[in-house]
Write a protein that holds these residues in place. Structure first.
Motif, mmCIF file in Angstrom:
data_model
loop_
_atom_site.group_PDB
_atom_site.id
_atom_site.type_symbol
_atom_site.label_atom_id
_atom_site.label_comp_id
_atom_site.label_asym_id
_atom_site.label_seq_id
_atom_site.Cartn_x
_atom_site.Cartn_y
_atom_site.Cartn_z
ATOM 1 N N LEU A 123 0.845 -1.194 0.000
ATOM 2 C CA LEU A 123 0.000 0.000 0.000
ATOM 3 C C LEU A 123 0.879 1.242 0.000
ATOM 4 N N GLY A 124 0.703 2.072 -1.032
ATOM 5 C CA GLY A 124 1.330 3.380 -1.068
ATOM 6 C C GLY A 124 0.403 4.402 -0.430
ATOM 7 N N THR A 125 0.931 5.215 0.471
ATOM 8 C CA THR A 125 0.089 6.131 1.245
ATOM 9 C C THR A 125 0.211 7.592 0.822
ATOM 10 N N MET A 126 1.028 7.907 -0.174
ATOM 11 C CA MET A 126 1.277 9.302 -0.550
ATOM 12 C C MET A 126 -0.010 10.095 -0.756
ATOM 13 N N GLY A 127 -0.924 9.553 -1.539
ATOM 14 C CA GLY A 127 -2.129 10.286 -1.912
ATOM 15 C C GLY A 127 -3.061 10.583 -0.755
ATOM 16 N N MET A 128 -2.834 9.960 0.385
ATOM 17 C CA MET A 128 -3.640 10.281 1.560
ATOM 18 C C MET A 128 -3.370 11.693 2.056
ATOM 19 N N SER A 129 -2.147 12.199 1.783
ATOM 20 C CA SER A 129 -1.727 13.469 2.361
ATOM 21 C C SER A 129 -1.156 14.460 1.351
ATOM 22 N N PHE A 130 -0.949 14.060 0.104
ATOM 23 C CA PHE A 130 -0.063 14.843 -0.754
ATOM 24 C C PHE A 130 -0.353 14.538 -2.224
ATOM 25 N N ALA A 131 -0.288 15.553 -3.066
ATOM 26 C CA ALA A 131 -0.166 15.450 -4.515
ATOM 27 C C ALA A 131 -1.472 15.271 -5.274
ATOM 28 N N TYR A 132 -2.455 14.551 -4.718
ATOM 29 C CA TYR A 132 -3.658 14.233 -5.480
ATOM 30 C C TYR A 132 -4.891 14.897 -4.882
ATOM 31 N N ASP A 165 4.106 2.024 2.559
ATOM 32 C CA ASP A 165 5.132 2.887 1.980
ATOM 33 C C ASP A 165 4.779 4.359 2.135
ATOM 34 N N THR A 166 5.736 5.135 2.656
ATOM 35 C CA THR A 166 5.568 6.570 2.802
ATOM 36 C C THR A 166 6.898 7.252 2.486
ATOM 37 N N ALA A 167 7.005 8.561 2.784
ATOM 38 C CA ALA A 167 8.253 9.304 2.586
ATOM 39 C C ALA A 167 8.162 10.623 3.346
ATOM 40 N N GLU A 168 9.321 11.143 3.755
ATOM 41 C CA GLU A 168 9.295 12.407 4.497
ATOM 42 C C GLU A 168 8.780 13.557 3.642
ATOM 43 N N THR A 178 3.653 15.293 6.782
ATOM 44 C CA THR A 178 2.340 14.936 7.321
ATOM 45 C C THR A 178 1.947 13.496 7.039
ATOM 46 N N ASN A 179 2.439 12.923 5.931
ATOM 47 C CA ASN A 179 2.064 11.550 5.634
ATOM 48 C C ASN A 179 2.728 10.576 6.602
ATOM 49 N N GLU A 180 3.983 10.824 6.942
ATOM 50 C CA GLU A 180 4.623 9.976 7.948
ATOM 51 C C GLU A 180 3.880 10.080 9.283
ATOM 52 N N GLU A 181 3.453 11.283 9.636
ATOM 53 C CA GLU A 181 2.711 11.449 10.891
ATOM 54 C C GLU A 181 1.405 10.657 10.857
ATOM 55 N N GLY A 191 -1.653 3.081 -4.592
ATOM 56 C CA GLY A 191 -2.032 3.990 -3.521
ATOM 57 C C GLY A 191 -3.517 4.304 -3.555
ATOM 58 N N THR A 192 -4.095 4.471 -2.399
ATOM 59 C CA THR A 192 -5.483 4.914 -2.282
ATOM 60 C C THR A 192 -5.707 5.426 -0.875
ATOM 61 N N LYS A 193 -6.740 6.244 -0.742
ATOM 62 C CA LYS A 193 -7.132 6.722 0.591
ATOM 63 C C LYS A 193 -8.525 6.239 0.950
#
Length: 327
Positions: free
Chosen positions: A16-25, A51-54, A60-63, A278-280
């Motif tokens: 699971l990619g988590t980027m889109g939960m907090s960023f970019a989309y 999977d996340t990234a600073e 905020t996504n790491e948090e 990724g999905t939220k």
């Protein structure tokens, strides 16, 4: 869910990619409660790689992931990334994988994620101003100190991968890979298999385009970064939407969604490849994970192999300059 190996790291075959939960989309950061439910549902369904990234947010996504994993840490192979933010004063937009930068980055990630170790720590993009040997040497020290357990690279080219692996074994390379982004196949994938390195595929659904649910950028918020992505602009988008129809045709044959077919195709490429769609939203997560049950015939795989190529680069010009194999 079936498990596979990234190097010697055991993970479920879809992450699971988590980027889109907090960023970019579109909608990022608008419903953290649903995002946390999605992470919890992923764990219930057997997902292990999160999977996340600073830089997602940033921070905020790491948090968010840290809050979601409270009480669940032992169920997860937790991956994050450093190097897109400089912690040594290089300034905005400058890559930084210097030893001092890494040590500042890892402490911040550990704090935000609420953990004492990171299972898979990636260099997010190769830093041209720091020898890869210095970067990997610092990461090897962090392994010895117990702060990280495995080293990853992202969007690195063959020469960098070889040099890095000579300093310390690399567990995984994370790069974009999908029906429409296959530039890792000629050189990178054979090298990874020679060295025993796994492959983590980000954007396996073409940033949502391969799901068949996007028809226009009018669906996106003004700050959605797909508005500047060449595959979503002008004639490129119209060309690419016609390609989606080819995926839909296979989906109709197997009784699946286009996104499930795109993921199922990727799973046929090898048991050392782990996509991280990724999905939220819980509903989309459940759809993605059901791709594990989709069986494609040899004829259908061949049809997808010959899918009309996408028009446009898969990142904007500034981002493409950070990808080694594109040069």
């Amino acid at each position: 869910m079936k498990h596979v190996k990234l190097g010697d790291l055991d993970v479920a075959r879809i992450g699971l990619g988590t980027m889109g939960m907090s960023f970019a989309y579109t909608g990022a950061g608008s419903d953290d409660a649903e995002s946390i439910r999605t992470i919890h549902r992923a764990l219930d369904l057997g997902v292990t790689l999160i999977d996340t990234a600073e830089v997602y947010g940033p921070y905020t996504n790491e948090e968010l992931v840290g809050r979601a994993l409270k009480g669940h840490r032992d169920q997860v192979v937790l991956a994050t990334k450093f190097g897109m933010i400089s912690h040594t004063g290089r300034g905005p937009g400058r890559l930084d994988s210097s030893p001092a930068g890494i040590r500042t980055a890892v402490e911040g990630s550990l704090r935000r994620l609420g953990t004492d170790h990171i299972d898979l720590y990636y260099q997010h993009r190769v830093d041209p101003d720091t020898p890869i040997e210095d970067t990997i040497g610092t990461l090897a020290e962090l392994i010895a100190e117990g702060k990280i357990r495995h080293i990853g690279l992202s969007e690195a080219g063959p020469a960098t991968i070889r040099r890095a692996h000579a300093v310390h074994p690399i567990t995984a390379l994370q790069s974009e890979y999908s029906l429409w982004t296959r530039d890792a196949e000629p050189q990178v994938l054979p090298l990874l298999r020679e060295l025993g390195i796994g492959f983590v595929a980000y954007s396996p659904l073409g940033r949502g385009l391969l799901t068949g649910t996007i028809g226009s950028t009018d669906q996106f918020d003004a700050d959605d970064n797909r508005r500047s992505n060449p595959r979503f602009t002008g004639e490129n988008l119209q060309h690419n939407l016609r390609g989606v129809e080819e995926v839909k045709a296979v989906a109709a044959q197997v009784g699946a969604t286009p996104g499930q077919v795109a993921l199922a195709w990727l799973l046929t490429r090898g048991e050392d490849i782990v996509p991280i769609p990724g999905t939220k939203r819980v509903s989309r997560l459940e759809e993605n994970l059901a791709a594990d049950l989709v069986e494609l015939t040899a004829e259908q795989i061949a049809s997808l192999d010959d899918l009309t190529p996408a028009a446009g680069e898969h990142h904007n010009e500034a981002q493409m300059r950070m990808i080694e194999r594109s040069r």
